[in-house]
Design a protein around this motif. Structure first.
Motif, PDB file in Angstrom:
ATOM      1  N   VAL A  56      -2.578   8.911   4.090  1.00 12.15           N
ATOM      2  CA  VAL A  56      -3.785   8.621   3.197  1.00 12.15           C
ATOM      3  C   VAL A  56      -3.175   7.556   1.955  1.00 12.15           C
ATOM      4  O   VAL A  56      -2.023   7.682   1.616  1.00 12.15           O
ATOM      5  CB  VAL A  56      -4.437   9.700   2.580  1.00 12.15           C
ATOM      6  CG1 VAL A  56      -5.064  10.652   3.520  1.00 12.15           C
ATOM      7  CG2 VAL A  56      -3.417  10.656   1.806  1.00 12.15           C
ATOM      8  N   GLU A  57      -4.152   6.571   1.539  1.00 11.55           N
ATOM      9  CA  GLU A  57      -3.447   5.698   0.588  1.00 11.55           C
ATOM     10  C   GLU A  57      -3.618   6.691  -0.816  1.00 11.55           C
ATOM     11  O   GLU A  57      -4.204   7.299  -1.125  1.00 11.55           O
ATOM     12  CB  GLU A  57      -4.545   4.803   0.563  1.00 11.55           C
ATOM     13  CG  GLU A  57      -3.810   3.596  -0.080  1.00 11.55           C
ATOM     14  CD  GLU A  57      -4.760   2.152   0.132  1.00 11.55           C
ATOM     15  OE1 GLU A  57      -5.303   2.211   1.192  1.00 11.55           O
ATOM     16  OE2 GLU A  57      -5.100   1.421  -0.750  1.00 11.55           O
TER      17      GLU A  57
ATOM     18  N   VAL B 150       0.758  -1.113  -0.054  1.00 12.74           N
ATOM     19  CA  VAL B 150      -0.061  -0.036   0.012  1.00 12.74           C
ATOM     20  C   VAL B 150       0.817   1.092   0.049  1.00 12.74           C
ATOM     21  O   VAL B 150       1.742   1.354   0.760  1.00 12.74           O
ATOM     22  CB  VAL B 150      -1.077   0.072   1.328  1.00 12.74           C
ATOM     23  CG1 VAL B 150      -1.734   1.403   1.341  1.00 12.74           C
ATOM     24  CG2 VAL B 150      -1.931  -1.143   1.304  1.00 12.74           C
TER      25      VAL B 150
ATOM     26  N   LEU C  35       1.442   5.165   0.765  1.00 16.45           N
ATOM     27  CA  LEU C  35       0.925   6.144   1.555  1.00 16.45           C
ATOM     28  C   LEU C  35       1.472   7.380   1.305  1.00 16.45           C
ATOM     29  O   LEU C  35       2.816   7.495   1.040  1.00 16.45           O
ATOM     30  CB  LEU C  35       1.261   5.645   3.079  1.00 16.45           C
ATOM     31  CG  LEU C  35       0.631   4.420   3.514  1.00 16.45           C
ATOM     32  CD1 LEU C  35       0.833   3.933   5.024  1.00 16.45           C
ATOM     33  CD2 LEU C  35      -1.034   4.529   3.462  1.00 16.45           C
TER      34      LEU C  35
END
Lengths: 148, 201
Positions: free
Chosen positions: A65-66, A35, A37
């Protein structure tokens, strides 16, 4: 006959590791989990990679936040002969990639065979390494993204 | 809420996709520099001499100070040095450090070990060596030592020919004349062995 001049290999090596702090640690945690970020700044924009502090005021930042996993090449160069220390052992691009959802670009490799395949503004997407441990090398690089 | 001592780690919010995963707290940042070492003329001569179990320094034309390893220059004056001096493989401990923690890549060093500035008789400065052959808490400033060499058939053009330094059992160099002060002692015309009364006077 005179002796040949002396020479020797000299290797200076330090196996440092460093603590990451909460924000860089979170970024690296994200990489390990696949993921990407960024961190939200006071003005609502998103900085990637994240920093612990607001660049303008020094205030702490906390909202991760992604972003990505695709983005746009903002600028690039071509590396024809990677140095021995390079993470890549073949010719590759180096690009500033602004990930979707981010307002700042991050630097990483683009895995193509020729600079002819690179262009400012092109879409790329992340390729994850098979084994990930929480390190920038968890990103194998970026590759051109086919229009969907 | 004010900043916490840990920098506010508890306040950093992760997106839902990362809730509950173990967080990364450290990262590997190794540093590695690979050199192709080519000695200077002075260093080359110094290393060659080791093949014959000889230790050479350079004598300064300014005041006779002998530097080891030779660099081809007196660093205090910027004056070139060419006068090679053969030094004995005896001297004293100018200063030392007892190390209890392992160094990565040096598994050959048995812990604890003592690294020391070895001041050869006749040299104005010390150079680094290991002291063995006595308990670590017996090593002291001024302790007289001699080189322990590799067997003749293992000698090469390298300072590694000297495995370590061991105590000779001779009386110590007085602390006030140990280390770099040994050179000043020579300058004052006070030679080893004949001057204890003089230095006390």
């Amino acid at each position: 006959m005179a002796d040949a001049p002396l020479r020797a290999d000299l290797i200076l090596e330090y196996p440092f590791s460093r603590t990451t702090g909460p924000v860089i640690g979170a970024f690296l945690t994200g990489l390990r989990e696949g993921v990407l970020l960024g961190i939200r700044r006071a003005d609502g924009t998103v900085m990637v990679p994240p920093a612990e502090y607001e660049p303008d005021t020094g205030e702490s930042l906390s909202e991760l936040v992604e972003v990505g996993p695709a983005g746009e090449v903002v600028s690039w160069t071509w590396v024809d002969s990677p140095r021995p220390q390079s993470p890549w052992d073949r010719p590759h691009g180096l690009a500033l990639v602004r990930l979707d959802g981010a307002d700042t670009p991050m630097l990483h490799g683009v895995l193509v065979d020729s600079p002819d395949e690179l262009a400012t503004g092109m879409r790329v997407e992340v390729v994850w390494s098979d084994e990930r441990e929480g390190h920038i090398a968890d990103i194998a690089g970026f590759v051109p993204k086919e229009p969907s | 809420m004010s900043a916490e001592p840990d920098g506010g780690a508890g306040e950093v919010r992760l997106p839902p996709s990362l809730e509950g995963v173990e967080r990364v707290q450290s990262v590997r940042t190794p540093i590695r520099l690979e050199y192709d070492y080519r000695p200077s003329a002075a260093a080359e001569s110094y290393l060659r001499a080791y093949e014959d179990r000889r230790i050479i320094g350079h004598r300064s034309p300014v005041d006779g100070a002998v530097f080891i390893p030779p660099r081809g220059v007196d660093p205090r004056h910027g004056t070139a040095t060419t006068d090679e001096v053969e030094l004995p493989d005896t001297g004293h401990v100018g200063n030392f450090c007892v190390t209890h923690l392992p160094i990565p890549g040096r598994k050959d060093l048995e812990l604890p070990y003592v690294s020391a500035w070895i001041h050869l008789d006749g040299a104005a400065v010390g150079f680094l060596g290991l002291v063995r052959g006595c308990a670590t808490d017996e090593v002291r400033i001024g302790m007289r030592v001699r080189a322990v060499w590799k067997p003749d058939d293992e000698l090469g053009a390298t300072a590694e020919n000297i495995l370590h330094w061991e105590p000779t059992g001779e009386p110590d160099v007085p602390v006030e004349w140990a280390g770099n002060r040994a050179f000043l002692r020579g300058q004052a015309g006070l030679e080893d062995g004949a001057d204890d009364e003089a230095t006390d006077a």
